[in-house]
Design a protein around this motif. Structure first.
Motif, PDB file in Angstrom:
ATOM      1  N   LEU A  17      63.286  74.348  24.913  1.00 48.86           N
ATOM      2  CA  LEU A  17      64.206  74.537  23.802  1.00 48.86           C
ATOM      3  C   LEU A  17      63.649  75.496  22.755  1.00 48.86           C
ATOM      4  O   LEU A  17      64.251  75.684  21.704  1.00 48.86           O
ATOM      5  N   ASP A  18      62.512  76.127  23.054  1.00 51.12           N
ATOM      6  CA  ASP A  18      61.894  77.053  22.115  1.00 51.12           C
ATOM      7  C   ASP A  18      62.769  78.267  21.834  1.00 51.12           C
ATOM      8  O   ASP A  18      62.631  78.913  20.800  1.00 51.12           O
ATOM      9  N   LYS A  19      63.662  78.590  22.757  1.00 49.98           N
ATOM     10  CA  LYS A  19      64.542  79.749  22.573  1.00 49.98           C
ATOM     11  C   LYS A  19      65.717  79.441  21.653  1.00 49.98           C
ATOM     12  O   LYS A  19      66.418  80.337  21.225  1.00 49.98           O
ATOM     13  N   CYS A  20      65.916  78.163  21.366  1.00 53.39           N
ATOM     14  CA  CYS A  20      67.027  77.737  20.511  1.00 53.39           C
ATOM     15  C   CYS A  20      66.617  77.803  19.040  1.00 53.39           C
ATOM     16  O   CYS A  20      65.478  77.512  18.691  1.00 53.39           O
ATOM     17  N   THR A  21      67.591  78.132  18.200  1.00 52.50           N
ATOM     18  CA  THR A  21      67.356  78.022  16.756  1.00 52.50           C
ATOM     19  C   THR A  21      67.360  76.531  16.413  1.00 52.50           C
ATOM     20  O   THR A  21      67.852  75.712  17.196  1.00 52.50           O
ATOM     21  N   PRO A  22      66.830  76.165  15.234  1.00 49.63           N
ATOM     22  CA  PRO A  22      66.869  74.749  14.853  1.00 49.63           C
ATOM     23  C   PRO A  22      68.299  74.185  14.862  1.00 49.63           C
ATOM     24  O   PRO A  22      68.517  73.061  15.305  1.00 49.63           O
ATOM     25  N   PHE A  23      69.278  74.973  14.414  1.00 45.36           N
ATOM     26  CA  PHE A  23      70.661  74.508  14.421  1.00 45.36           C
ATOM     27  C   PHE A  23      71.166  74.324  15.855  1.00 45.36           C
ATOM     28  O   PHE A  23      71.821  73.325  16.162  1.00 45.36           O
ATOM     29  N   THR A  83      84.875  68.758  19.191  1.00 44.81           N
ATOM     30  CA  THR A  83      85.222  70.091  18.696  1.00 44.81           C
ATOM     31  C   THR A  83      83.957  70.715  18.125  1.00 44.81           C
ATOM     32  O   THR A  83      82.960  70.023  17.885  1.00 44.81           O
ATOM     33  N   TYR A  84      84.005  72.005  17.863  1.00 44.33           N
ATOM     34  CA  TYR A  84      82.862  72.645  17.213  1.00 44.33           C
ATOM     35  C   TYR A  84      82.629  72.005  15.844  1.00 44.33           C
ATOM     36  O   TYR A  84      81.497  71.827  15.419  1.00 44.33           O
ATOM     37  N   LYS A  85      83.705  71.647  15.174  1.00 44.79           N
ATOM     38  CA  LYS A  85      83.591  71.004  13.858  1.00 44.79           C
ATOM     39  C   LYS A  85      82.842  69.666  13.983  1.00 44.79           C
ATOM     40  O   LYS A  85      81.964  69.377  13.171  1.00 44.79           O
ATOM     41  N   ALA A 129      77.891  66.644  13.084  1.00 42.78           N
ATOM     42  CA  ALA A 129      76.844  65.771  13.628  1.00 42.78           C
ATOM     43  C   ALA A 129      75.474  66.422  13.515  1.00 42.78           C
ATOM     44  O   ALA A 129      74.461  65.734  13.332  1.00 42.78           O
ATOM     45  N   ALA A 130      75.430  67.745  13.624  1.00 44.03           N
ATOM     46  CA  ALA A 130      74.156  68.463  13.560  1.00 44.03           C
ATOM     47  C   ALA A 130      73.675  68.652  12.134  1.00 44.03           C
ATOM     48  O   ALA A 130      72.517  68.994  11.906  1.00 44.03           O
ATOM     49  N   GLY A 131      74.560  68.434  11.173  1.00 46.00           N
ATOM     50  CA  GLY A 131      74.173  68.536   9.770  1.00 46.00           C
ATOM     51  C   GLY A 131      74.323  69.936   9.284  1.00 46.00           C
ATOM     52  O   GLY A 131      73.684  70.509   8.522  1.00 46.00           O
TER      53      GLY A 131
END
Length: 121
Positions: free
Chosen positions: A88-94, A112-114, A119-121
């Motif tokens: 997961l190092d290639k992912c941004t924190p979000f 949904t994306y919303k 949920a992700a904050g």
């Protein structure tokens, strides 16, 4: 870092190529899905094999676990996945938070994306 590839030639969603490494620990670098106009192995070749070909179909205990998880998913038998082996190092924190939020979602639930962003904050 030595990378390997494993190609699943037949699946309900067409060919799948898994790019992985075993050192310093087993980790999946990428799971590549085929596109309508290009197989996953062609995409992998363009992205990872500019200088030399990757070793094909090397297996490990951990890769077998991942393949069993995929097989169970496609056969609708206890489709549980582990994020343990994903790089997961290639992912941004979000992006990580979104992935973890989606991972916690019960099977059959549609987000949904919303919903995921909340949920992700």
């Amino acid at each position: 870092m030595t990378l390997f590839k494993y190609i699943i030639h037949e699946s309900p969603i067409d060919e799948i190529t898994i790019i992985w490494r075993k050192k310093p620990q087993f980790q999946i670098e990428e799971i590549i899905l085929s596109k309508p106009d290009k197989s996953s192995s062609e995409i992998a070749k363009e992205k990872y094999e500019q200088e030399e070909p990757l070793a094909i179909n090397k297996k490990s205990k951990q890769l077998n676990n991942v393949l069993n998880e995929l097989r169970n998913y496609f056969n609708e038998k206890d489709p549980k996945f582990s994020l343990e082996y994903l790089n997961l190092d290639k992912c941004t924190p979000f992006q990580r938070k979104v992935l973890e939020a989606e991972f916690k979602t019960k099977r059959g639930t549609i987000n949904t994306y919303k919903d995921l962003a909340k949920a992700a904050g």
